[in-house]
Write a protein that holds these residues in place. Structure first.
Motif: not given
Length: 673
Positions: A56-81
C-alpha cells in the motif's frame, strides 16, 4: 541590471547541481548533489524518500544527510498516510513544491505531520515530490532546525530542481531496482534449490530462512488435512529459531481460527506485512493477544495455495517493530508457489510412507493376534502398535451383558504399563452407569474415541469423566469400543499421562486396528466360554464317578470338595449338610482347606437372609448378585470381597441332604453357571 545577474547566478547553481546529479551513480551521491544548495543555506538535514504503492502507499527512507545537531529517521524506515498525512496531500498535487517556513504555524500542515517534524526537531522544510512520466517516484526533503524564510530565488531553484532531478533519480532508481532484481533472482534460485531438495518441513523452513536472516523465527503452519476451507485449526509444523526469544513456538503446537481471526482477515493477500503489531489497525484483539504471547511484534508472511487449496502459511516473525524492504516483500511472495509445491510433494511422500508402515504394523499385529492364547497376549499385540507412541497404560476389559441384552459393566482382564494397575484394577467390574467414559464408548461403537486432553475436551461425557481418568493419572485417551454386530464384547483403553496431539496418521492407524481387535476378542471369548463349559462337564462327570465309588460320606465330601477346588479355581466353594433334626446347616470340607483344619460354621435353616438357608427351604437354586443379599458367612474369611453367590440344594431320593455354596469375586453369576 540586478535581475539578469540574479538569473545568471541561479543558472550557475542549477547547472552545477545538475552536473553533480548526473555524475551520481547511487542514491547517496545523488542526495549529496541535490542538496548542495540547501546545505549552503543552512539546512541541517536532507533526506530522500522513494515512493512505493505495494502493498500500500508509503514512503521509504533510502538516503539521509545530517549535519551536526540534526536528527533523522533510520534508513529503511517507512511512513504511511496515517503517520504522515502529507503523503496523501502530495499525491493529489503532482510536482507541487511545498515550502514550510515554520512548521509550528504553517496552515498547510496537519497535526499528525506537525508531530512528525517535532519528533526530529525540525522547524522548517522544503518538500519536493519527484514525478516522472506521470508517476510519483520519490520525495526530496530539506530541513532546518529553526524557522526559515524561503525567498523567491529558493522557490525558483527548488522548482527547477524538481523538474530536472526527477528523471535522473528515476534512472538511478531503475538501475538499482534492476541490480536488486538480479540479486533477488540469484537468491530465489538458491532458495528454490533448497526447497526442491527438502524432504521434511524443517528443511523447507531452513531453505526459506535466507529471505530474512534478521527475523527471530520462521514458522511454517498448515491447516488440518492441508485444507483451510474445511479445517478449524492449523498446526505449526516447521520452526527455525534465528534469535533470542524464549517464547518462540515449537513444532506441533495448534491454534484455532477463533484464536487467530487475522488468518481469515488477510486471506487472499499476496503478502501479510505488519511492521508493528501493536499499532496496526488491521490486527484484531484476539490475534494481537496471541502474537504477544509468542513474542511477535512484527511479521511478514504469505499464504500457501496449491491448485486453489489453502494449505497454510509461511511467516517471518520478529520481537520488535521493523521496516521490511521491498526486496523482502518480493522474495516472500516469490517463494510461496515453490513452498506450496514442496509441501504437496512432501505430503504425498508421507502418505506413501505412512501407508507402507501402517500395512507392516497391521500385518504384524494381526499375526500376533492370530497366535494369542490369552487376554494378556491379545493386549500385548495391541500394545505393540500403541507403545511406540509413549503410552502410559493399556487395558482390555470384557463386558458383562444383562438378561435384557444391555451392558451392565466391564471387567478388566488384562493390563499393561501401570505399575500399580493390577492392584488398582484387579478384576473389579466397572458399572456402565457409574463411568461416563464407558457410556461415551457405548454411544459411539463404530470408531475409536480420541481424547487429546481430558482437561480441555468440551464433550460432556469427557468433562464428566475427568475424575474417572484421574484415578490413573491419565490426561489423554484412545478408547476402542469392541462390538461385533449387535453384540458387545468389551473395550480397550489406551492412556497417556500427558496431553497428546493425535496426528492424522495415528487416527487412521488406530481406526484400522479396531475391527481386527473386536473380531479376535469375540473369538477368544467364545472359545474360552466353550472351553469352560467342557471343563465344567468334565468336572460333573468326575463328581458323579466319585459319588458312585466312595461309600464313606466324609471321604466322599472331601473328594468332591477337592475336585471342585481344582477344577473351579476362580470360585470359592463349600458344602453344608443338614443336621439330623433338620434345623441347621453345618459346614464341611471347604475347598480352601483340608478337613482337619476347616472352620466350623452353622446356618439356621430359617435364616431369612441367607441364600444357603433359602436354597435348603425351597429345594431350588438361589442366585445372589446383590452384595446386601449375600450370606453372612464367608467361605474364605481372609479372601477378597465376595460379589456374588449361588446356593444349590443337594437332594437324594427327594430328601435334602445339604447345600453346595459357590461364592465369587466377580459379579453376576447366572443360571448357566
Amino acid at each position: 541590471m540586478q535581475h539578469p545577474q540574479v538569473n545568471h547566478d541561479e543558472l550557475d547553481i542549477l547547472y552545477d547541481t545538475l552536473r553533480h546529479i548526473a555524475r551520481a551513480s547511487n542514491s547517496h551521491e545523488l542526495l549529496l548533489a541535490a542538496s548542495r544548495y540547501a546545505q549552503e543555506n543552512g539546512a541541517i538535514s536532507c533526506v530522500l524518500f522513494y515512493v512505493h504503492y505495494t502493498p500500500r502507499l508509503h514512503w521509504e527512507l533510502v538516503e539521509t544527510w545530517i549535519d551536526v545537531g540534526g536528527f533523522s529517521a533510520e534508513i529503511g524506515d517507512r511512513f504511511y498516510p496515517e503517520h504522515q498525512a502529507m503523503i496523501g496531500v502530495l499525491e493529489k498535487l503532482p510536482e507541487k513544491l511545498l515550502l514550510l517556513p515554520d512548521v509550528e504555524n504553517d496552515p498547510n500542515l496537519d497535526e499528525i505531520s506537525r508531530d512528525t517534524y517535532r519528533k526530529y526537531e525540525m522547524r522548517a522544510s522544503a518538500v519536493m515530490p519527484l514525478w516522472n512520466r506521470g508517476q510519483w517516484i520519490g520525495t526530496l526533503m530539506f530541513n532546518w532546525n529553526h524557522p526559515y524564510q524561503f525567498s523567491e530565488r529558493d522557490q525558483r531553484i527548488y522548482t527547477a530542481l524538481i523538474q530536472q532531478a526527477a528523471p535522473i533519480i528515476d534512472s538511478i532508481r531503475a538501475y538499482a531496482a534492476e541490480e536488486e532484481a538480479r540479486k533477488e533472482s540469484e537468491l530465489l534460485y538458491r532458495i528454490g534449490e533448497g526447497i526442491n531438495a527438502a524432504i521434511t518441513y524443517h528443511e523447507v523452513v531452513e531453505a526459506v530462512a535466507k529471505v530474512d536472516t534478521e527475523s527471530q523465527a520462521v514458522y511454517l503452519s498448515l491447516w488440518d488435512n492441508h485444507d483451510g476451507d474445511s479445517s478449524d485449526y492449523f498446526e505449526v509444523l516447521g520452526v527455525l529459531r534465528q534469535g533470542e526469544n524464549d517464547r518462540i513456538l515449537t513444532p506441533g503446537q495448534r491454534f484455532t481460527r477463533q484464536m487467530f481471526p487475522l488468518t481469515d482477515t488477510m486471506r487472499g493477500s499476496s503478502v501479510w506485512l505488519f511492521e508493528d503489531i501493536e499499532t496496526d489497525p488491521r490486527v484484531d484483539a484476539s490475534s494481537k493477544f496471541m502474537l504477544e504471547q509468542i513474542g511477535t511484534r512484527a511479521m511478514i508472511a504469505t499464504d500457501l495455495y496449491y491448485h486453489e487449496r489453502w494449505l497454510g502459511g509461511l511467516a517471518f516473525h520478529d520481537s520488535k517493530p521493523r521496516s521490511y524492504t521491498q526486496s523482502q516483500v518480493r522474495l516472500t511472495i516469490g517463494i510461496g508457489e515453490l513452498v506450496s509445491a514442496a509441501l504437496e510433494r512432501i505430503r504425498l511422500q508421507q502418505l506413501t510412507e505412512n501407508s507402507r508402515r501402517r500395512a507392516e504394523t497391521l500385518a504384524a499385529m494381526n499375526a500376533a493376534l492370530s497366535q494369542a492364547n490369552s487376554e494378556d497376549e491379545i493386549l500385548a499385540a495391541i500394545a505393540a502398535v500403541a507403545e511406540p507412541y509413549g503410552v502410559q497404560t493399556s487395558t482390555l476389559s470384557y463386558s458383562q451383558i444383562k438378561e435384557d441384552g444391555l451392558i451392565d459393566s466391564v471387567t478388566p482382564v488384562a493390563v499393561r504399563g501401570l505399575q500399580l494397575s493390577q492392584k488398582v484394577l484387579g478384576k473389579t467390574p466397572f458399572k456402565f452407569t457409574d463411568y461416563p467414559l464407558l457410556n461415551l464408548a457405548y454411544q459411539r461403537p463404530n470408531a475409536p474415541i480420541f481424547i487429546e486432553n481430558i482437561h480441555t475436551d468440551a464433550r460432556p461425557e469427557v468433562r464428566a469423566g475427568i475424575d474417572e481418568a484421574g484415578i490413573f493419572g491419565s490426561s489423554a485417551l484412545i478408547i476402542f469400543p469392541l462390538q461385533i454386530g449387535d453384540t458387545w464384547q468389551g473395550v480397550v483403553f489406551i492412556a497417556w499421562s500427558e496431553p497428546q496431539i493425535f496426528s492424522e496418521e495415528i487416527r487412521i492407524l488406530f481406526t484400522a486396528v479396531q475391527p481386527a481387535v473386536a473380531a479376535v476378542v469375540a473369538r477368544s471369548r467364545a472359545y474360552l466360554a466353550e472351553r469352560q463349559r467342557a471343563h465344567q462337564l468334565e468336572t460333573v462327570a468326575k463328581v458323579s464317578a466319585a459319588a458312585a465309588s466312595i461309600l464313606d460320606v466324609d471321604d466322599l465330601l472331601d473328594a468332591v470338595a477337592e475336585l471342585m477346588r481344582i477344577n473351579f479355581e476362580n470360585y470359592q466353594m463349600s458344602i453344608f449338610l443338614i443336621d439330623p433334626h433338620g434345623n441347621y446347616l453345618l459346614s464341611t470340607a471347604p475347598t480352601y482347606s483340608i478337613r482337619a483344619t476347616r472352620p466350623f460354621q452353622v446356618i439356621a435353616i430359617n435364616d431369612e437372609y441367607s441364600p444357603i438357608a433359602k436354597a435348603a427351604r425351597t429345594k431350588q437354586g438361589v442366585i445372589a448378585n446383590d452384595p446386601h443379599q449375600l450370606s453372612q458367612v464367608s467361605i474364605q474369611p481372609n479372601g477378597g470381597t465376595v460379589r456374588s453367590e449361588i446356593a444349590v440344594p443337594m437332594v437324594v431320593n427327594e430328601q435334602l441332604i445339604g447345600v453346595l455354596d459357590v461364592q465369587s469375586y466377580e459379579e453376576h453369576l447366572t443360571n448357566s453357571d
